[in-house]
Structure formats: C-alpha cells, structure tokens
Write a protein that holds these residues in place. Structure first.
Motif, short mmCIF file in Angstrom:
data_model
loop_
_atom_site.label_atom_id
_atom_site.label_comp_id
_atom_site.label_asym_id
_atom_site.label_seq_id
_atom_site.Cartn_x
_atom_site.Cartn_y
_atom_site.Cartn_z
N LYS A 221 9.70 29.67 10.07
CA LYS A 221 8.41 29.46 9.43
C LYS A 221 7.34 28.90 10.35
O LYS A 221 6.14 28.99 10.04
N LYS A 222 7.77 28.31 11.46
CA LYS A 222 6.83 27.76 12.45
C LYS A 222 7.26 28.25 13.84
O LYS A 222 7.71 27.46 14.68
N PRO A 223 7.14 29.54 14.13
CA PRO A 223 7.64 30.09 15.39
C PRO A 223 6.97 29.50 16.63
O PRO A 223 7.53 29.57 17.73
N GLU A 224 5.79 28.92 16.45
CA GLU A 224 5.10 28.30 17.58
C GLU A 224 5.64 26.92 17.91
O GLU A 224 5.27 26.31 18.93
N MET A 225 6.53 26.41 17.07
CA MET A 225 7.05 25.04 17.22
C MET A 225 8.48 25.05 17.75
O MET A 225 9.31 25.87 17.33
N THR A 226 8.78 24.16 18.69
CA THR A 226 10.14 23.98 19.20
C THR A 226 10.91 23.09 18.21
O THR A 226 10.52 21.93 18.00
N PRO A 227 11.98 23.58 17.60
CA PRO A 227 12.70 22.77 16.61
C PRO A 227 13.28 21.48 17.21
O PRO A 227 13.24 20.43 16.56
N LEU A 228 13.82 21.55 18.44
CA LEU A 228 14.47 20.38 19.03
C LEU A 228 14.15 20.31 20.51
O LEU A 228 14.40 21.26 21.26
N TYR A 229 13.63 19.18 20.94
CA TYR A 229 13.28 18.99 22.36
C TYR A 229 14.32 18.11 23.03
O TYR A 229 14.54 16.96 22.63
N ALA A 307 2.31 16.17 21.70
CA ALA A 307 1.52 17.39 21.89
C ALA A 307 1.43 18.22 20.62
O ALA A 307 0.53 19.06 20.48
N GLY A 308 2.36 18.01 19.68
CA GLY A 308 2.25 18.63 18.37
C GLY A 308 3.03 19.90 18.14
O GLY A 308 2.99 20.46 17.04
N ASN A 309 3.78 20.36 19.15
CA ASN A 309 4.52 21.61 18.97
C ASN A 309 6.03 21.40 18.98
O ASN A 309 6.79 22.31 19.26
N VAL A 310 6.47 20.17 18.70
CA VAL A 310 7.89 19.83 18.65
C VAL A 310 8.21 19.23 17.28
O VAL A 310 7.48 18.36 16.79
N PHE A 311 9.31 19.68 16.68
CA PHE A 311 9.70 19.17 15.37
C PHE A 311 10.56 17.91 15.49
O PHE A 311 10.35 16.95 14.73
N ALA A 312 11.54 17.89 16.39
CA ALA A 312 12.47 16.76 16.46
C ALA A 312 12.91 16.46 17.88
O ALA A 312 12.85 17.33 18.77
N MET A 313 13.35 15.22 18.09
CA MET A 313 13.92 14.80 19.36
C MET A 313 15.05 13.82 19.07
O MET A 313 15.06 13.17 18.03
N THR A 314 16.00 13.74 19.98
CA THR A 314 17.05 12.73 19.85
C THR A 314 16.48 11.37 20.24
O THR A 314 15.51 11.29 21.01
N ALA A 315 17.09 10.30 19.73
CA ALA A 315 16.56 8.96 20.03
C ALA A 315 17.61 7.89 19.79
O ALA A 315 18.46 8.02 18.91
N ALA A 316 17.55 6.84 20.60
CA ALA A 316 18.29 5.62 20.31
C ALA A 316 17.48 4.90 19.24
O ALA A 316 16.32 4.54 19.46
N LEU A 317 18.09 4.69 18.08
CA LEU A 317 17.35 4.20 16.93
C LEU A 317 17.52 2.71 16.70
O LEU A 317 18.47 2.09 17.17
N LYS A 318 16.58 2.18 15.96
CA LYS A 318 16.58 0.80 15.48
C LYS A 318 15.66 0.78 14.27
O LYS A 318 14.96 1.77 14.00
#
Length: 519
Positions: A221-229, A307-318
C-alpha cells in the motif's frame, strides 16, 4: 583484558536481587529516612547543591581546552552550545571544550584511526558494544581509580555501585558509566500514524515473524516506503535484540543467551537463535522489506526514519524511547514502539554507555572534573543535551517544550552524557518518565553470565584477526543482504582458520572457573 572478581560479582548479585530498585532510579522526592536511597534521589540532592569541596579553586587551574569525541551527527547550532558551555566551564573549572561528534556509520573506523595515531583527545565515548575492551588492551584509556577519588566524588555519590563494579576490567575502571536504565530490551520503533492509516493492528505483533504480514501490507500500500531499515549493528541479530551476552566486549566471539540458563559458550554460528534470525532476515530482504543498501549504508536508522520514507527500525528500547525520538526527529505523535524480547540484565548493561579519558589527554584531572559535572550539574547536563533555554526549548518546571529552533540542536545523546536523571522531560513524554525507568528496572531476567567479563589477553592475536573477518561478513549476513546457506559456512570457515575455537576454549575455561568460585 577482563576478568570479574568474586567480590565484584557478589556486589552485582546483591544489588540486582533486590529487584533493581536501586539501579539508577527512584522516587521523585529525596528520601528523608536513613534507608538506602535510590540514584535519582541522591542525584536530585546533589544537583541542587554541587559538592563545592570537590571543586578546586579556579585560580589554581591553568586554562585548558578539552576535546570530547562521541558518535552522532553534527548539529547546526553546535557552535552556539559550545560557546555557552565554555562560558560556564570557565567559571567552574577554567576550561573550554571542543565537541567532536563523529557520524555513527564512520564511528568505529575513525576512532580506531585516532587511537592508533595517538591523537590528542581528552574524552572518548566508549561501550562494550564498540570495542571498549579492545581499546583498553591497546592502552587507549586511563585507569580512572585515582581520578574518581580525587575529582569524581559526585559520580561516586550518585552512581549505583553496580555500574562502576560491573564495568571494571581486571578490577579497574577505564570508563565512567552513564547513569541510566539498567535493564535491556529490544524491539522496533515504527510509524504509528502510517499503521493507523493502513489499519494495521500492531497489538498483534508479538515476534519478529509477526512483522511479515505488517511489512507486506506496507510494501503493497506504500510502495515508496521502506518497511524495515537495517544497517550494521542495528538489526534482528544485534545483541540487544537476540539477548546475546558476549560476556564482555561484543567484538570477541563466544556468547550465551541472557534469557536462558545454559552456561555453554558458543560461537554465533552454532547458536540456533542467531542462525534462525539470519534466515528470517534474509527472507525479509528477498521479499523487498529491507533497504537494499543495508550492508553498506552510511545513513543512520534514525536519519532514515526522519526522512519520512521508512516505516520501522530495530531499537534498544526503554520506557518512552519512541517519545524521545519523536521530539528529536520532528515526528511528534507519529511513532510507537513494540517490545519483542524478554527484558534482561547482564554485566554488559553496566558498560553500555561510558565516557573514558584518553591516555593522550593533556589534563586528565580536568577531564574528570568535566565528567563529574555532567553527573552533578543540572544546568550543564541539560545544556549539552538540549541546548539553550528560550532558544531550543522553553521550560515549565521540569517539563520542556520544543521551539522552532529545536531542530537545530537535537543530538539525541542524553544516554551518553553523565546522569540522565538530571534531564528535563519533553512535553510529549510521560511526565513520570523517571518513575517508569524505575519500574523498567524491576524484575528482569538475569543472565547466567552476570558478574563475569572475559580476559582476552591470552588470545588477543586471534581476536584482532577475527575483528577483520567480521567486517567482511557479519553486516552482510545480519542485514539479510547475502544468501545465508552459501555465505555462513564461508564465514565460519574463515573464523575457524583465524582461531575462533581457541577463543571459545579460553572463554569457557575462565567462565567455568568463575562459576565454580561463585558456589
């Protein structure tokens, strides 16, 4: 290089057995009883009245310019912040400072070069995941014991002993840990606004596998967006995501699972979780969910998200990680986070963020005075982290609100500098942020390796060779950029030829001895 003493491990175990309530957190008001107070309590007391006795008279100090090197992007208003810091430091310790951020993707190579070239640096950021032990072995960092005693009294007062004990190498502190959360957890930060727009129910995501359907929807649905960076060190096989305990420096082979009980140390390629995750990541890459340049990109994941063209990224959370990033990246109200592994604690968390004093420093005492101020001086701490009040934020009590100029100074580096419990809280964050940190530190799964750190002196030649092999293979594999079935055996063969078995045998022998002495 690293070996935990029995007394140090006992201190760690005792501190952590009390549900980690004392580990860098606490109530919002100073404890008025004589019971042990939390780090936050002690910090707030010290912050209102910095220990004047520990500050040498300004007239006794010759003016000195400090240099501090740390990972991060250069900020547009960095020069303004430096000017304000320098005005303040001149009065405090008759010093000025040159802030030298290095882009994340260039960090490791540039720091290696600076250390090898013996560049005149006073303070380096360091951590167990960025070759802390390796650089100590190179003689890059000073023994901080005498300096802490003479010029770091506020650090010792406010920092939970677990941090200082757990970050020692052969009983010596070579870095001052940041006063922050102690438990660790991995997951993703994602565009909540996009998920809502596409009617994706993120509450159903409980594992990496569950992300497949999410990313498929985003891609369709958002082909211009990278689902996972993904990129080097920021992927599903990162130590914080896989819950891998490297028992010291993450660049040295041999891991345990922090959320398991097995004490057999294995190479990553013999760890089923690691290999399974490589294959799942490869599947995501082939399906087009992951950025095609993941193995080589020099763009940090936060910048890609901004930049607005990424949906998700991995992260060390808190607690509040997504909220912190919202303000830093100018995405207020648009981010969410999902925890995807068990909350854990290991010795490595105590050395996950530190400031070290270089052996090339022209004035180590002044460097420690500065680090001490970052742990005790509320004005300085917030100045370096958030900029100038009235320009980069407005303030109402402890709550700060962004301005039009916030984007010109948003280093997002509060977790690196001194004492996070001195930080103001953004108006988009939970006002009870530090109470949430206290709760986060309660009840984590304790790694079987807690209290132990590996001494790699006997195998330093093998470690050096393997660092170079990892550069060639590890990022490509962990980002899904290459065929796992073809490349992993090649990687394993190179590691075996470089002596990985010798490292594993030595690490296991030391760990077995440590376990037997604990009983």
């Amino acid at each position: 290089m690293m070996k935990a003493t029995k007394s140090a491990s006992m201190l760690l175990m005792l501190a952590l057995s009390s549900t980690l309530v004392l580990s860098a957190c606490g109530n919002s008001e100073p404890d008025k009883t004589e019971e042990p107070v939390s780090t936050t309590d002690k910090t707030e007391t010290t912050a209102t009245d910095t220990n004047k006795e520990s500050e040498p008279a300004k007239s006794d100090l010759k003016e000195y310019k400090l240099t501090m090197v740390y990972p991060g992007g250069t900020q547009q208003d960095e020069a303004k912040i430096e000017d304000e810091i320098n005005k303040y430091l001149k009065d405090k310790i008759n010093a000025t400072i040159d802030l030298q951020p290095i882009d994340w993707t260039a960090w490791e190579d540039k720091v290696n070069l600076m250390i090898a070239s013996r560049d005149p640096v006073d303070i380096y950021f360091t951590a167990q995941w960025t070759k802390y032990a390796v650089n100590v072995g190179k003689g890059a960092f000073l023994d901080l014991g005498p300096l802490l005693k003479d010029y770091g009294q506020d650090i010792v007062k406010t920092l939970d002993p677990v941090f200082l004990e757990g970050s020692k190498i052969n009983g010596v502190n070579y870095g001052v840990p940041t006063n922050k959360e102690l438990a660790a957890q991995g997951g993703i930060v994602y565009r909540k606004d996009i998920a809502d727009e596409l009617s994706i129910d993120m509450s159903k995501v409980k594992s990496i596998q569950d992300l497949d359907a999410v990313f498929a929807t985003v891609k369709a649905k958002k082909p211009e967006m990278t689902p996972l960076y993904l990129l080097k060190g920021e992927n599903f096989d990162a130590h914080y995501f896989g819950n891998f305990d490297a028992l010291g420096d993450t660049s040295v082979p041999g891991i345990l699972l922090k959320d398991a009980t097995d004490t057999t140390i294995k190479a990553n390629y013999d760890t089923q979780r690691y290999v399974d995750t490589l294959k799942l990541t490869r599947d995501f890459f082939v399906k087009g969910y992951i950025n095609s340049d993941a193995a080589t990109t020099t763009t940090m994941n936060k910048d890609a998200l901004k930049a607005g063209n990424v949906f998700a990224m991995t992260a060390a959370l808190k607690p509040g990680k997504a909220k912190e990033l919202e303000t830093e990246l100018g995405l207020v109200g648009k981010l969410g986070q999902i925890e995807l592994n068990e909350k854990t604690v290991s010795t490595s968390e105590t050395s996950g963020s530190m400031l070290a004093i270089s052996t090339t420093s022209g004035d180590p005492a002044r460097a420690m005075m500065f680090i001490n101020l970052l742990h005790s001086d509320k004005y300085l701490n917030n100045l370096i982290n958030f900029g100038i009040e009235g320009q980069h934020y407005t303030k109402n009590g402890e709550i700060i609100t962004p301005t039009d100029n916030t984007k010109n100074y948003a280093p997002g580096a509060a977790w690196m500098f001194g004492n996070q419990f001195l930080n103001y809280v953004w108006n988009s964050e939970d006002p009870d942020k530090w109470e949430q940190f206290r709760k986060f530190n309660e009840g984590p799964k304790v790694s079987p390796g807690l209290g132990f750190v590996f001494d790699s002196e006997k195998v330093k030649a093998e470690v050096g060779a393997i660092v170079n092999i990892d550069r060639q293979y590890q990022t490509a594999l962990e980002t899904g950029s290459v065929d796992v079935d073809k490349v992993l055996p090649e990687y394993k063969d190179k590691l075996l030829k470089a002596g990985v078995d010798k490292i594993l045998i030595e690490k296991q022998a030391q760990f077995d001895k440590y376990i037997s002495e604990k009983k």
